[in-house]
Design a protein around this motif. Structure first.
Motif, mmCIF file in Angstrom:
data_model
loop_
_atom_site.group_PDB
_atom_site.id
_atom_site.type_symbol
_atom_site.label_atom_id
_atom_site.label_comp_id
_atom_site.label_asym_id
_atom_site.label_seq_id
_atom_site.Cartn_x
_atom_site.Cartn_y
_atom_site.Cartn_z
ATOM 1 N N TYR A 1 0.843 -1.192 0.000
ATOM 2 C CA TYR A 1 0.000 0.000 0.000
ATOM 3 C C TYR A 1 0.877 1.240 0.000
ATOM 4 N N ILE A 2 0.363 2.304 -0.591
ATOM 5 C CA ILE A 2 1.097 3.573 -0.555
ATOM 6 C C ILE A 2 0.125 4.747 -0.681
ATOM 7 N N THR A 3 0.445 5.846 0.010
ATOM 8 C CA THR A 3 -0.358 7.062 -0.168
ATOM 9 C C THR A 3 0.321 7.951 -1.196
ATOM 10 N N PRO A 4 -0.440 8.526 -2.117
ATOM 11 C CA PRO A 4 0.137 9.447 -3.102
ATOM 12 C C PRO A 4 0.274 10.858 -2.534
ATOM 13 N N VAL A 5 1.097 11.673 -3.196
ATOM 14 C CA VAL A 5 1.164 13.109 -2.893
ATOM 15 C C VAL A 5 1.044 13.845 -4.218
ATOM 16 N N PRO A 6 0.029 14.681 -4.437
ATOM 17 C CA PRO A 6 -1.055 14.996 -3.505
ATOM 18 C C PRO A 6 -2.136 13.900 -3.477
ATOM 19 N N GLY A 7 -3.078 14.067 -2.573
ATOM 20 C CA GLY A 7 -4.243 13.180 -2.553
ATOM 21 C C GLY A 7 -4.152 12.059 -1.548
ATOM 22 N N GLY A 8 -3.137 12.103 -0.656
ATOM 23 C CA GLY A 8 -3.001 11.077 0.371
ATOM 24 C C GLY A 8 -3.290 11.644 1.748
ATOM 25 N N VAL A 9 -2.210 11.976 2.443
ATOM 26 C CA VAL A 9 -2.327 12.476 3.815
ATOM 27 C C VAL A 9 -2.923 13.895 3.863
ATOM 28 N N GLY A 10 -2.579 14.718 2.875
ATOM 29 C CA GLY A 10 -3.000 16.127 2.873
ATOM 30 C C GLY A 10 -4.488 16.353 3.106
ATOM 31 N N PRO A 11 -5.347 15.767 2.264
ATOM 32 C CA PRO A 11 -6.781 15.997 2.457
ATOM 33 C C PRO A 11 -7.298 15.490 3.809
ATOM 34 N N MET A 12 -6.663 14.450 4.324
ATOM 35 C CA MET A 12 -7.065 13.898 5.619
ATOM 36 C C MET A 12 -6.797 14.895 6.745
ATOM 37 N N THR A 13 -5.706 15.644 6.617
ATOM 38 C CA THR A 13 -5.341 16.603 7.662
ATOM 39 C C THR A 13 -6.448 17.634 7.857
ATOM 40 N N ILE A 14 -6.954 18.180 6.747
ATOM 41 C CA ILE A 14 -8.018 19.179 6.883
ATOM 42 C C ILE A 14 -9.300 18.524 7.424
ATOM 43 N N ALA A 15 -9.611 17.321 6.945
ATOM 44 C CA ALA A 15 -10.816 16.627 7.448
ATOM 45 C C ALA A 15 -10.716 16.419 8.960
ATOM 46 N N CYS A 16 -9.523 16.118 9.443
ATOM 47 C CA CYS A 16 -9.343 15.864 10.883
ATOM 48 C C CYS A 16 -9.379 17.157 11.693
ATOM 49 N N LEU A 17 -8.934 18.244 11.103
ATOM 50 C CA LEU A 17 -9.070 19.546 11.755
ATOM 51 C C LEU A 17 -10.554 19.857 11.982
ATOM 52 N N LEU A 18 -11.368 19.547 10.984
ATOM 53 C CA LEU A 18 -12.811 19.769 11.110
ATOM 54 C C LEU A 18 -13.406 18.842 12.180
ATOM 55 N N GLU A 19 -12.944 17.607 12.192
ATOM 56 C CA GLU A 19 -13.451 16.658 13.198
ATOM 57 C C GLU A 19 -13.079 17.103 14.611
ATOM 58 N N ASN A 20 -11.825 17.580 14.787
ATOM 59 C CA ASN A 20 -11.427 18.137 16.086
ATOM 60 C C ASN A 20 -12.374 19.268 16.503
ATOM 61 N N THR A 21 -12.658 20.158 15.550
ATOM 62 C CA THR A 21 -13.534 21.297 15.858
ATOM 63 C C THR A 21 -14.907 20.801 16.307
ATOM 64 N N PHE A 22 -15.420 19.805 15.606
ATOM 65 C CA PHE A 22 -16.738 19.262 15.974
ATOM 66 C C PHE A 22 -16.682 18.568 17.338
ATOM 67 N N ASN A 23 -15.596 17.859 17.616
ATOM 68 C CA ASN A 23 -15.462 17.206 18.928
ATOM 69 C C ASN A 23 -15.385 18.237 20.062
ATOM 70 N N LEU A 24 -14.682 19.342 19.811
ATOM 71 C CA LEU A 24 -14.616 20.418 20.816
ATOM 72 C C LEU A 24 -16.003 21.033 21.022
ATOM 73 N N TYR A 25 -16.731 21.200 19.932
ATOM 74 C CA TYR A 25 -18.114 21.711 19.995
ATOM 75 C C TYR A 25 -18.975 20.785 20.868
ATOM 76 N N LYS A 26 -18.892 19.482 20.600
ATOM 77 C CA LYS A 26 -19.715 18.522 21.355
ATOM 78 C C LYS A 26 -19.363 18.524 22.843
ATOM 79 N N GLN A 27 -18.041 18.622 23.126
ATOM 80 C CA GLN A 27 -17.603 18.688 24.536
ATOM 81 C C GLN A 27 -18.249 19.876 25.250
ATOM 82 N N LYS A 28 -18.324 20.994 24.524
ATOM 83 C CA LYS A 28 -18.862 22.210 25.117
ATOM 84 C C LYS A 28 -20.375 22.118 25.282
ATOM 85 N N GLU A 29 -21.036 21.535 24.303
ATOM 86 C CA GLU A 29 -22.502 21.507 24.324
ATOM 87 C C GLU A 29 -23.049 20.448 25.271
ATOM 88 N N ASN A 30 -22.247 19.421 25.567
ATOM 89 C CA ASN A 30 -22.768 18.339 26.432
ATOM 90 C C ASN A 30 -22.673 18.675 27.922
#
Lengths: 280, 280
Positions: free
Chosen positions: A251-280
């Motif tokens: 298996y191999i990840t390409p550049v671009p199109g491998g780790v890069g797009p995942m980084t931004i998706a995970c930044l968004l997930e972190n933001t949502f997790n912080l939101y949920k922590q605050k709202e709960n």
């Protein structure tokens, strides 16, 4: 079997799923991410534009706070404190690099851990080490998600990481140790780098060095994760000599199109997790 | 050349030096360490007695706060908050293990990072990862001091750590990564443990498993650090088959008299560093 781990595709799947979760919030307020930029760095402008667009796509309110290149440390601290206490803000990220007169450590330390969407604060990193965090530095978070997505076993596997940065190598090592992998972290001083890498089940290169990982670094059973984000001869590329390594590994990840797009998706997930922590 | 790294001797040297520094404080107040104990665990009693005695020897005020086995979580939290805000206290340590009804993570998290003499709080560990701390978990701190004392090179050396605990393996790995070693962290799931160890320049066993490290794990150029603190057949022993390994390797720490005495010396040094941070 397709050898290429399509990070772009998987990131889109994660974004769609996050978008649905945010839509289901209904009447509640939406999550909000604030990006702090000092000055007008060309690369930063591009990264920030991508992050804001990604926020918009999933329904997170993205806001840029842009300050002048010559802002004083004390004034910047004051601004961050205002953002820290603003109850409508869930995540705050400070776009690096900062101008040289700004103390980066003091600035990233002052972002409230409860709003640390980048996962760079000491308390977040300590909890990552202790396996007690649901917020992670975004790039390591994305790498672990890619490995899980492809059902690549980690328990007892030999993982070699090239690079020991605060935002990739070290937190990633701790996360994989917590997942019961045998983890080796290499750096520029490592002796026999090639031999160490060649024996890995999973090789992760975060060295920032184009063409570092050649066919001599890999084996037939290996998964290669290329975290490099380099420019060489005007072209965006990773750390891996992709064409020759692709022929050998599993298996191999390409550049671009491998780790890069995942980084931004995970930044968004972190933001949502912080939101949920605050709202709960 | 003597192969045995005499931790007892070096710890005494460090203690003497610390004692001198504290004597030179003159009129200023002396540093103070509070140990919190819940219940009456036999081993804990012994460890605490040693720590209090070590404090006394160097001129640190050591105080035991002993609470009943059935203290409630909320009451314990309240007690720690009182100690956190007491300006005459520099270090607070919570003696583990805690009774099962107590949430250990909440308790260790609540100790103020500015009084974290054990170096177990998330913010301390995050700063250890970031190479921005002067407080370290005491056992890894002692190990690094022993290696430095013996002028054992770390840069580019292959270090293998067996064990990935929150108080030894993981923080130690991060500290040695920051010192430019190539670090491999093994655990009970590691494949070919013996082969991985055999290639190390420095082998550190913190597995808690008597006789784990045999002559088949070592080589002639190796430094072996034995962090084991085990009881087998009524005898205190480490992880290493000492007699047979001693014959082969370059350096080795004994048990007892190796890492153990260093741990207490480093706890005292942490307390003094916290004192200085407060007084400056």
């Amino acid at each position: 079997m397709n050898k290429i781990i399509d990070g772009k595709y998987y990131a889109q799947e994660l974004n769609t799923s996050l978008k649905n979760s945010i839509e289901q919030l209904n009447k509640k307020r939406r999550p909000k991410l604030v990006i702090i930029q000092i000055g007008n760095n060309f690369a930063s402008n591009k990264y920030i534009k991508n992050k804001l667009k990604a926020c918009e796509n999933v329904g997170i309110i993205g806001e840029l706070k842009k300050y002048s290149e010559d802002i004083k440390q004390s004034e910047l601290v004051k601004q961050i404190e205002i953002l820290n206490s603003d109850l409508t803000i869930d995540g705050i990220i400070v776009q690096l690099p900062l101008p040289s007169h700004i103390n980066e450590k003091e600035i990233t330390d002052i972002v409230s851990p409860s709003k640390d969407a980048d996962g760079f604060s000491p308390i977040t990193l300590g909890n990552v080490m202790l396996n007690k965090s649901n917020i992670y530095p975004a790039t390591p978070f994305g790498i672990v998600k890619l490995l899980d997505w492809k059902k690549i076993n980690l328990i007892g596997e030999n993982v070699v990481i090239i690079g020991r940065s605060n935002i990739v190598g070290k937190p990633l090592a701790n996360m994989l140790i917590n997942r019961s992998a045998t983890v080796t972290i290499c750096n520029t001083k490592t002796k026999n780098l090639k031999d160490i890498c060649k024996k890995a089940d999973i090789l992760i290169s975060a060295a920032g060095s184009p063409n570092l990982v050649t066919k001599d670094f890999v084996n037939n059973n290996m998964t290669v994760i290329d975290v490099g984000a380099n420019f060489k001869d005007g072209k965006y590329c990773g750390d891996v000599k992709f064409e020759e390594v692709l022929k050998i590994v599993k298996y191999i990840t390409p550049v671009p199109g491998g780790v890069g797009p995942m980084t931004i998706a995970c930044l968004l997930e972190n933001t949502f997790n912080l939101y949920k922590q605050k709202e709960n």
